[in-house]
Design a protein around this motif. Structure first.
Motif, PDB file in Angstrom:
ATOM      1  N   LEU A  64       0.859  -1.174   0.000  1.00 21.08           N
ATOM      2  CA  LEU A  64       0.000   0.000   0.000  1.00 21.08           C
ATOM      3  C   LEU A  64       0.901   1.231   0.000  1.00 21.08           C
ATOM      4  O   LEU A  64       1.770   1.357   0.859  1.00 21.08           O
ATOM      5  N   THR A  65       0.708   2.102  -0.983  1.00 20.72           N
ATOM      6  CA  THR A  65       1.547   3.308  -1.013  1.00 20.72           C
ATOM      7  C   THR A  65       1.009   4.303   0.019  1.00 20.72           C
ATOM      8  O   THR A  65      -0.167   4.242   0.407  1.00 20.72           O
ATOM      9  N   ASP A  66       1.866   5.215   0.434  1.00 14.91           N
ATOM     10  CA  ASP A  66       1.459   6.252   1.396  1.00 14.91           C
ATOM     11  C   ASP A  66       0.257   7.028   0.870  1.00 14.91           C
ATOM     12  O   ASP A  66      -0.657   7.377   1.619  1.00 14.91           O
ATOM     13  N   CYS A  67       0.259   7.285  -0.464  1.00 20.84           N
ATOM     14  CA  CYS A  67      -0.834   8.057  -1.063  1.00 20.84           C
ATOM     15  C   CYS A  67      -2.170   7.336  -0.907  1.00 20.84           C
ATOM     16  O   CYS A  67      -3.180   7.950  -0.566  1.00 20.84           O
ATOM     17  N   CYS A  68      -2.176   6.013  -1.181  1.00 23.31           N
ATOM     18  CA  CYS A  68      -3.418   5.246  -1.069  1.00 23.31           C
ATOM     19  C   CYS A  68      -3.890   5.197   0.381  1.00 23.31           C
ATOM     20  O   CYS A  68      -5.086   5.298   0.659  1.00 23.31           O
ATOM     21  N   PRO A  86       6.702   3.702   1.022  1.00 21.56           N
ATOM     22  CA  PRO A  86       6.766   5.132   1.333  1.00 21.56           C
ATOM     23  C   PRO A  86       6.812   5.989   0.068  1.00 21.56           C
ATOM     24  O   PRO A  86       7.391   5.597  -0.942  1.00 21.56           O
ATOM     25  N   CYS A  87       6.173   7.146   0.122  1.00 22.06           N
ATOM     26  CA  CYS A  87       6.130   8.062  -1.027  1.00 22.06           C
ATOM     27  C   CYS A  87       7.015   9.268  -0.747  1.00 22.06           C
ATOM     28  O   CYS A  87       6.970   9.833   0.344  1.00 22.06           O
ATOM     29  N   PHE A  88       7.812   9.659  -1.735  1.00 24.62           N
ATOM     30  CA  PHE A  88       8.655  10.850  -1.586  1.00 24.62           C
ATOM     31  C   PHE A  88       8.340  11.887  -2.661  1.00 24.62           C
ATOM     32  O   PHE A  88       9.031  12.868  -2.796  1.00 24.62           O
ATOM     33  N   HIS A  89       7.288  11.621  -3.441  1.00 30.05           N
ATOM     34  CA  HIS A  89       6.988  12.502  -4.579  1.00 30.05           C
ATOM     35  C   HIS A  89       6.062  13.634  -4.154  1.00 30.05           C
ATOM     36  O   HIS A  89       5.475  13.602  -3.071  1.00 30.05           O
ATOM     37  N   LYS A  90       5.889  14.599  -5.071  1.00 31.02           N
ATOM     38  CA  LYS A  90       4.947  15.695  -4.814  1.00 31.02           C
ATOM     39  C   LYS A  90       3.541  15.220  -5.147  1.00 31.02           C
ATOM     40  O   LYS A  90       3.355  14.354  -5.999  1.00 31.02           O
ATOM     41  N   ASP A 132      -1.859   8.423 -10.020  1.00 32.43           N
ATOM     42  CA  ASP A 132      -0.574   8.825 -10.593  1.00 32.43           C
ATOM     43  C   ASP A 132       0.574   8.182  -9.828  1.00 32.43           C
ATOM     44  O   ASP A 132       1.584   7.777 -10.411  1.00 32.43           O
ATOM     45  N   CYS A 133       0.388   8.109  -8.523  1.00 37.92           N
ATOM     46  CA  CYS A 133       1.408   7.500  -7.652  1.00 37.92           C
ATOM     47  C   CYS A 133       1.673   6.063  -8.094  1.00 37.92           C
ATOM     48  O   CYS A 133       2.820   5.650  -8.259  1.00 37.92           O
ATOM     49  N   ILE A 134       0.574   5.312  -8.331  1.00 35.39           N
ATOM     50  CA  ILE A 134       0.717   3.899  -8.736  1.00 35.39           C
ATOM     51  C   ILE A 134       1.364   3.809 -10.115  1.00 35.39           C
ATOM     52  O   ILE A 134       2.298   3.029 -10.330  1.00 35.39           O
ATOM     53  N   ASN A 171       3.335   5.940 -11.672  1.00 30.03           N
ATOM     54  CA  ASN A 171       4.757   6.297 -11.612  1.00 30.03           C
ATOM     55  C   ASN A 171       5.592   5.158 -11.043  1.00 30.03           C
ATOM     56  O   ASN A 171       6.668   4.847 -11.533  1.00 30.03           O
ATOM     57  N   ARG A 172       5.061   4.565 -10.000  1.00 33.65           N
ATOM     58  CA  ARG A 172       5.813   3.513  -9.320  1.00 33.65           C
ATOM     59  C   ARG A 172       6.018   2.286 -10.216  1.00 33.65           C
ATOM     60  O   ARG A 172       7.122   1.749 -10.293  1.00 33.65           O
ATOM     61  N   ILE A 173       4.958   1.871 -10.920  1.00 33.60           N
ATOM     62  CA  ILE A 173       5.092   0.663 -11.754  1.00 33.60           C
ATOM     63  C   ILE A 173       5.897   0.944 -13.014  1.00 33.60           C
ATOM     64  O   ILE A 173       6.496   0.046 -13.586  1.00 33.60           O
TER      65      ILE A 173
HETATM   66 ZN   LIG Z   1       2.490   8.135  -3.551  1.00 35.75          ZN
END
Ligand SMILES: [Zn+2]
Length: 378
Positions: A284-288, A315-319, A325-327, A329-331
């Motif tokens: 689970l990402t921080d954003c989710c 952990p998420c370090f992005h803006k 978008d988080c998912i 970018n990560r994949i």
């Molecule tokens: Zn994120």
């Protein structure tokens, strides 16, 4: 001859100063006859004396005043049944033909072995250290036998004839994390004729340290996998088949996937395993996670599920905090994930990225798309 005995003899000679007087009283032989004490072995209840001699005929030797007998070996006398830790004078008489020789020895027997005192140190839930000291004895003279027996798991380990007074015992892992097992440890210490035994037991239970170690190991496996995925995302893929996708599978969970699973009463970890027939680590990402928090009381069960310790946090370090978008970018960055989502829009976006399998609920179970070998593939 064991090296330890050699050392003991040297100790004897230096400490007690063997005094050898050879009296050549009545020599009928032309050559010089010599009978001398060659070797003395002192234990806690016995003394063994060896002679060397160039006596051409029958030789006899005896020790006066003690229970000493010639042994089967030529030129050897053994005195037994002695008191441990005491000093006694020995007069050794020997004879060759009509020549007589005498030797005075002042010898101290070693102390008794003492009683083994057992102590334990738990290393983790599958190993512990047993320390045993023969209290009141001569540790350098002691030999140990150690037996460890599991009370209810059939485990048994025997360590025999060891001089070491510390043993590390590894036991099989327990069937369930909450179970425990008691191990009965028997330590026997002995030297020449004395044997003493002590028994103690230790109970092993899964510790917090174990859980911590298990989590650290999981983190290492994850990091290793991330490191092994090349930055250039194209060349390790053959068509859309992603070679980095091997168990354990890291599955990124979408918020709506958690919510749907929750209303369908599917346990996420079990559901994923049923679908993939392999070890799965839901992520689970921080954003989710933040999105779930924002969704409010209606999603509190999903929020609670998301805090399951089996779900790994990414952990998420992005803006920005937009979960989709988080998912994506990560994949795109690391093509080692599967994505579990019910969002048709997000699925369409992911299908454009090669090598990322998708998981979503279908009926009362999960189905997978774009993982060719998966048993749950449609
Ligand atoms: Zn994120």
């Amino acid at each position: 001859m064991k090296p330890i005995y050699l050392i003991l003899i040297l100790i004897c000679v230096s400490v007690y100063g063997i005094d050898i007087n050879v009296g050549n009283n009545n020599n009928n032989y032309k050559e010089v006859i010599e009978i001398q004490v060659d070797r003395v072995q002192v234990l806690s209840t016995s003394v063994t004396i060896n002679f060397t001699s160039n006596c051409p005929t029958f030789m006899q030797a005896s020790v006066w005043g003690y229970t000493c007998q010639p042994t089967k070996r030529i030129n050897e006398i053994q005195c037994t049944g002695l008191e441990p830790g005491t000093t006694q004078a020995y007069l050794v008489l020997s004879q060759c033909g009509s020549s007589f020789f005498n030797t005075f020895l002042n010898l101290k027997t070693f102390p008794a072995v003492g009683n083994p005192a057992i102590s334990f140190k738990v290393l983790d839930s599958t190993s512990f250290q047993v320390s045993h000291r023969a209290i009141g004895g001569a540790p350098y003279q002691s030999t140990y036998n150690v037996t460890v027996r599991g009370e209810n798991n059939g485990f048994e380990k025997k360590i025999e004839n060891t001089y070491s007074s510390d043993q590390v015992i590894r036991v099989p892992p327990k069937s369930s994390p909450s179970s425990s097992c008691t191990y009965i440890v028997t330590v026997t210490v002995y030297n020449d004729y004395i044997t003493n035994t002590s028994v103690d037991s230790i109970k092993l239970q899964q510790t917090n340290r174990d859980k911590q170690l298990a989590r650290e190991k999981e983190k290492q496996v994850f990091q290793k996998k991330i490191d092994s995925v090349p930055d250039d995302t194209a060349h390790h893929m053959f068509f859309s088949y992603n070679e980095a996708l091997v168990p354990p599978y890291y599955v990124i969970l979408d918020t709506n996937f958690i919510n749907f699973s929750c209303s369908l009463k599917i346990d996420i970890v079990e559901g994923l395993m049923d679908c993939l027939y392999a070890k799965c680590i839901p992520c689970l990402t921080d954003c989710c996670a933040a999105e779930l928090e924002r969704l409010g009381p209606k999603f509190r069960v999903a929020l609670k599920i998301s805090k399951d310790p089996r779900i790994q946090r990414l952990p998420c370090f992005h803006k920005g905090t937009y979960a989709d978008d988080c998912i994506i970018n990560r994949i795109t960055m690391h093509r080692m994930y599967l994505v579990a989502t019910c969002d048709a829009d997000l699925r369409r976006r992911i299908r454009k990225i090669p090598g990322v399998p998708l998981i979503y609920p279908k009926g009362k179970r999960y189905t997978i798309e774009r993982l060719p070998d998966a048993p749950g593939a449609k």
